[in-house]
Design an enzyme around this catalytic site. Structure first.
Site, mmCIF file in Angstrom:
data_model
loop_
_atom_site.group_PDB
_atom_site.id
_atom_site.type_symbol
_atom_site.label_atom_id
_atom_site.label_comp_id
_atom_site.label_asym_id
_atom_site.label_seq_id
_atom_site.Cartn_x
_atom_site.Cartn_y
_atom_site.Cartn_z
ATOM 1 N N HIS A 556 0.849 -1.191 0.000
ATOM 2 C CA HIS A 556 0.000 0.000 0.000
ATOM 3 C C HIS A 556 0.880 1.234 0.000
ATOM 4 O O HIS A 556 2.107 1.156 0.124
ATOM 5 C CB HIS A 556 -0.893 -0.001 1.237
ATOM 6 C CG HIS A 556 -0.125 0.135 2.525
ATOM 7 N ND1 HIS A 556 0.632 -0.903 3.050
ATOM 8 C CD2 HIS A 556 0.045 1.184 3.374
ATOM 9 C CE1 HIS A 556 1.209 -0.495 4.172
ATOM 10 N NE2 HIS A 556 0.878 0.769 4.382
ATOM 11 N N ASP A 558 0.839 5.293 1.874
ATOM 12 C CA ASP A 558 0.246 5.862 3.082
ATOM 13 C C ASP A 558 -0.677 7.053 2.838
ATOM 14 O O ASP A 558 -1.465 7.391 3.716
ATOM 15 C CB ASP A 558 1.353 6.285 4.061
ATOM 16 C CG ASP A 558 2.044 5.093 4.698
ATOM 17 O OD1 ASP A 558 1.437 4.007 4.719
ATOM 18 O OD2 ASP A 558 3.190 5.241 5.148
ATOM 19 N N HIS A 628 4.738 0.057 -0.172
ATOM 20 C CA HIS A 628 5.466 -0.786 0.773
ATOM 21 C C HIS A 628 4.506 -1.737 1.482
ATOM 22 O O HIS A 628 3.290 -1.561 1.441
ATOM 23 C CB HIS A 628 6.204 0.073 1.812
ATOM 24 C CG HIS A 628 5.280 0.963 2.593
ATOM 25 N ND1 HIS A 628 4.842 2.188 2.107
ATOM 26 C CD2 HIS A 628 4.696 0.817 3.813
ATOM 27 C CE1 HIS A 628 4.034 2.755 2.997
ATOM 28 N NE2 HIS A 628 3.931 1.940 4.038
ATOM 29 N N ARG A 638 6.916 -9.319 16.309
ATOM 30 C CA ARG A 638 7.589 -8.176 15.683
ATOM 31 C C ARG A 638 7.003 -6.888 16.261
ATOM 32 O O ARG A 638 5.804 -6.652 16.164
ATOM 33 C CB ARG A 638 7.361 -8.231 14.170
ATOM 34 C CG ARG A 638 7.905 -7.065 13.355
ATOM 35 C CD ARG A 638 7.390 -7.247 11.928
ATOM 36 N NE ARG A 638 7.978 -6.352 10.956
ATOM 37 C CZ ARG A 638 7.510 -5.146 10.654
ATOM 38 N NH1 ARG A 638 6.454 -4.671 11.306
ATOM 39 N NH2 ARG A 638 8.093 -4.423 9.714
#
Length: 684
Positions: A556, A558, A628, A638
C-alpha cells in the site's frame, strides 16, 4: 419545575415506550450474524471447513436479513407516525416516541431481541469489506467445490482489487477443470449497478430495445436503493469532532446535531449508490447518465415522446447543457408538443436541493465544513457536434473526481535529502539510491537496546492494562495477532500508576527524536507535524502458518489508494491524503519473516527489503512513489513504533496536541485532573 401535560396521546406515547422496553417478549429469532461469523472464524482455524461454510453462509444470510428488516421497519414506522407539520412541540415528540416504540416492536417481532444488540465496529467493517468471502473461498476449495470457491473469491476481489494474493487465487481457479466463466459472479452485486452495466453493453452493441429495458430496470432499482440507503442512515450517529471536548448539548442542540448527521448520511447516498465495489470515487455523472442513454435509445427506436421526457429529466441535473438542450429542441419539433420531465427525477432533484440548503445551515451549527460533492460532473462537449440528437459515447467510465496524479508532499517544496542526523549515535545505512527509490532512508542505532526492551515491555503492559486491542487478530491478516498503544494512552496510564511513568515519557521523547531526524535528513523547509503515532506488536499465531499465502500488511501507500493494475495511486479519501512522511522504528529482530519491503507501483516488483532489528528506522515520503508492505511474520513477535507526519498544521494529530499538554503539565508538576477518551486506530 412543574409541568402539566394536557396532551393525552403524548402521555400515552411515553407509557408505550416504557411498556415496550420492560414487557416486550420475543416473537421471532434471527441468529446474530456476528456470533455466526466468530464461529466461522474459529472453525477456519480448526481446519473444519464444512463448518466454515455453514457458519459463514448463515452469517451472510443473517446480515442481509437484518439489514432488510431495519429498512422495512424504519419505513413502516415513518409512514405510520409522520411529522405532520404541527407547530406544537408535544405533537413532534409524540411522533418521535411512537416511532421509537413502533421500531422497537417491529424489529423484535421480526428478528428477536438476540439480534438487536450493537455489533462491534470491527465486525461491521469486516462485512463491509466482504471478509467472510475470503474465508469461504478457501473453505470451498478445500471441500473440492471450485465453482463456489470461484464465486466467493470473485465477490471478495470486487471489493478488494488491491489484494494481490486473491488475484493470484482467481487465476488458479480459472485454470481448474470444471470451472466456467459464469462461475465468477459477484454475489453482492447491487441490482441497480448490475442492470445499468448490462444496459451499457447492449447500448454499445446497438441493441437499443433491450438496452432500454435494462436502463429502466436500473432506474427503478436505483430509486429503491436510494430509499433503503436513507432508511439505514436513521441509526445511531457518531460525533467525532466532539470526542475531545466536554460535550454537553442542550435538547435542541442535540436534536440538531443528530439530524444534521442523518441528513449528511442521506445526502452521501448519492455518492454511495454511484460507487462500484473496490472504488473510492463514484462513477461520474452516474444518475443523469441513465436519462442520457435512454433519450438516445428511445430516439433510435422512434419513441420520441419517451426520448423528450428522458432528455428533459437529464436537464434537471445539468440545466442549460448545450448538447441536451439541442436534443430537446429537436424532439419538440418532431413531436409538436411539450413533455415534462419524469416525476421521480423532479422529486429527487427538489429533495437534493433542499438537503444542500439544510446541510449548509446544519453543518455550521455542528462546526463542520460542508462542501457539496461534485456528484454530477458534466461530460463536456461531443466530438460529433452536428449529430442530432446526440447520445453518450463511452465517457461514463470511472474517473476519480479528485486529482489523479500523486504528489509527494502537500506543501510545495524542493525534494532533498542528506541533511544532518542531529544525534552522534545515529548511523546512515542506506540512502534513496541504495534503496532503489526516492525519498527513502535507512538508519541504525536510533535508540539503544535498553530503550527497545522498555518499549516492548510497555506495549505488553498497556495491552494487559486494557488498551482495547488485547492481542486481537490483526485487521490485515487472520494469521497474526495485534496489540499496541498510542502516546497519549501510555501517558494517561503512566499518570494513573498503571505503568511506569518513566516509560511513557520515554515513548513520547523517542517519537519526538524520530520526528526531528526525519525533518532534518530530508531537509524540509517547514515544520513536520505528527499525524499519528502507534506502538504496535504483531505475533504469529501458532498452528496457522501452514495456510499462509498472505502478507502481514498488504502492499500500500500511506497517502493514496494504490491501484497496481492502472499503475496509479489515487489521492483521494479515505486515504490519509494529508500525510507527507512516514517512519518505522523497529524494536527487535528475533522473529521469523516480517521484512519491510518497498515495491514498484505494480505491488509485485520488490525494490528493497529491510530486516528489522532493535534501533533500526526506515523513513520515506508517504506517496505513490513509495509503495510498501510487510512480509508475513511466521514465528515470534515483531514490534515497532509507527509514525506518520504531515507538513500541514491543519492535520496535526489531536491526541499529540493533548499529549504535549500532558507533558507540559507533568514537567510543571501540575496534576492531570481530567480524563481523556482514546479511540486508537490501526493504520500500520
Amino acid at each position: 419545575m412543574d409541568m402539566n401535560f394536557t396532551t393525552s396521546s403524548f402521555i400515552a406515547g411515553i407509557f408505550t415506550v416504557f411498556h415496550t422496553v420492560l414487557l416486550c417478549s420475543t416473537y421471532a429469532f434471527l441468529e446474530p450474524y456476528d456470533l455466526l461469523y466468530d464461529n466461522g472464524v474459529e472453525a477456519f482455524y480448526s481446519s473444519d471447513y464444512k463448518n466454515v461454510v455453514r457458519y459463514m453462509e448463515r452469517a451472510l444470510s443473517s446480515y442481509s436479513e437484518l439489514r432488510q428488516t431495519k429498512v422495512q421497519c424504519r419505513l413502516k414506522c415513518k409512514d405510520q407516525h409522520p411529522f405532520d407539520g404541527s407547530p406544537s412541540d408535544l405533537r413532534f415528540f409524540d411522533a418521535v416516541l411512537h416511532r421509537a416504540s413502533c421500531l422497537n416492536d417491529c424489529m423484535e417481532s421480526k428478528v428477536g431481541s438476540e439480534s438487536m444488540h450493537r455489533v462491534s465496529e470491527d465486525v461491521i467493517q469486516d462485512f463491509h469489506r466482504r471478509i467472510p468471502y475470503n474465508f469461504l473461498q478457501l473453505a470451498y476449495y478445500k471441500l473440492k467445490q471450485p465453482d463456489k470457491a470461484a464465486a466467493a473469491a470473485h465477490t471478495y476481489f470486487q471489493a478488494n482489487p488491491e489484494h494481490v494474493e486473491m488475484g493470484q487465487n482467481l487465476a488458479q481457479y480459472k485454470a481448474l477443470e470444471g470451472v466456467q466463466e459464469e462461475h465468477f459472479i459477484d454475489r453482492e452485486a447491487r441490482p441497480h449497478q448490475r442492470a445499468f452495466m448490462a444496459g451499457v453493453k447492449l447500448y454499445d452493441r446497438g441493441d437499443y430495445e433491450k438496452a432500454i429495458e435494462l436502463f429502466e430496470e436500473a432506474l427503478v432499482e436505483y430509486y429503491k436503493a436510494d430509499v433503503e440507503c436513507r432508511a439505514l442512515c436513521e441509526g445511531p450517529q457518531k460525533f467525532d469532532e466532539h470526542e475531545h471536548l466536554s460535550y454537553h448539548p442542550s435538547l435542541y442542540e442535540l436534536i440538531s446535531d443528530h439530524f444534521t448527521r442523518v441528513l449528511h448520511c442521506e445526502h452521501e447516498c448519492v455518492r454511495d449508490l454511484a460507487t462500484r465495489p473496490g472504488r473510492l470515487s463514484p462513477m461520474e455523472n452516474y444518475l443523469p447518465l441513465h436519462y442520457d442513454y435512454l433519450q438516445f435509445a428511445y430516439f433510435k427506436v422512434d419513441k420520441i415522446r419517451d426520448a423528450l421526457e428522458s432528455a428533459q429529466s437529464y436537464l434537471l441535473f445539468h440545466e442549460g447543457e448545450e448538447f441536451m438542450t439541442e436534443n430537446v429542441d429537436y424532439y419538440r419539433e418532431v413531436l409538436g408538443q411539450e413533455v415534462k420531465p419524469r416525476e421521480e427525477a423532479e422529486s429527487y432533484i427538489k429533495r437534493h436541493r433542499q438537503e444542500v440548503d439544510l446541510l449548509r445551515m446544519g453543518s455550521e451549527n455542528l462546526g463542520m465544513d460542508y462542501t457539496e460533492g461534485n456528484y454530477w460532473n458534466s461530460p463536456g462537449g461531443r466530438e460529433d457536434a452536428n449529430r442530432i440528437p446526440s447520445g453518450t459515447d463511452g465517457w461514463m467510465e470511472y474517473v476519480p473526481i479528485s486529482e489523479k496524479k500523486n504528489t509527494t508532499v502537500s506543501v510545495a517544496q524542493e525534494l532533498r535529502e542528506g541533511g544532518p542526523l542531529l544525534y552522534d549515535e545515529v548511523r546512515l545505512v542506506q540512502d534513496s539510491e541504495a534503496l532503489n527509490g526516492s525519498q527513502r532512508v535507512l538508519l541504525d542505532d536510533v535508540i539503544s537496546e535498553d530503550e527497545c526492551s522498555e518499549l516492548r515491555h510497555l506495549a505488553h503492559s498497556i495491552t494487559m492494562a486494557g488498551d482495547g486491542y488485547r492481542g486481537k487478530t490483526s485487521p490485515h491478516t487472520p494469521n497474526e495477532k495485534f496489540e499496541g498503544a498510542t502516546v497519549l494512552k501510555t501517558l494517561q496510564y503512566g499518570y494513573e500508576g498503571r505503568i511506569p511513568l518513566k516509560s511513557a515519557r520515554m515513548f513520547y521523547d523517542i517519537s519526538e527524536k524520530a520526528r526531528r531526524i526525519i525533518e532534518s535528513y530530508f531537509m524540509l523547509n517547514s515544520t513536520l507535524h505528527f499525524s499519528y503515532t502507534h506502538l504496535v506488536c504483531r505475533t504469529a499465531i501458532t498452528g496457522q502458518q501452514d495456510l499462509r499465502n498472505d502478507l502481514s500488511h498488504p502492499i500500500h501507500a500511506d497517502n493514496c489508494l494504490l491501484d497496481p493494475e492502472a499503475n496509479e495511486c489515487w489521492k483521494e479519501p479515505p486515504a490519509y491524503t494529508y500525510r507527507d512522511y512516514s517512519a518505522l522504528l523497529y524494536l527487535n529482530g528475533d522473529f521469523e519473516g516480517g521484512e519491510f519491503i518497498f515495491t514498484e507501483m505494480d505491488a509485485k516488483t520488490i525494490t528493497a527489503s529491510i530486516k528489522p532489528k532493535c534501533g533500526r528506522m526506515v523513513g520515506f515520503s508517504s506517496g505513490g512513489e513509495n509503495p510498501h508492505g510487510v512480509r508475513a511474520v511466521t514465528d515470534g513477535q515483531r514490534c515497532a513504533v509507527a509514525i506518520w507526519f504531515t507538513l500541514n498544521p491543519l492535520f496535526r494529530e489531536m491526541e499529540r496536541l493533548q499529549a504535549d499538554e500532558v507533558m507540559e503539565s507533568l514537567n510543571n508538576k501540575n496534576q492531570w485532573e481530567h480524563g481523556i477518551n482514546i479511540n486508537p486506530k490501526d493504520e500500520l
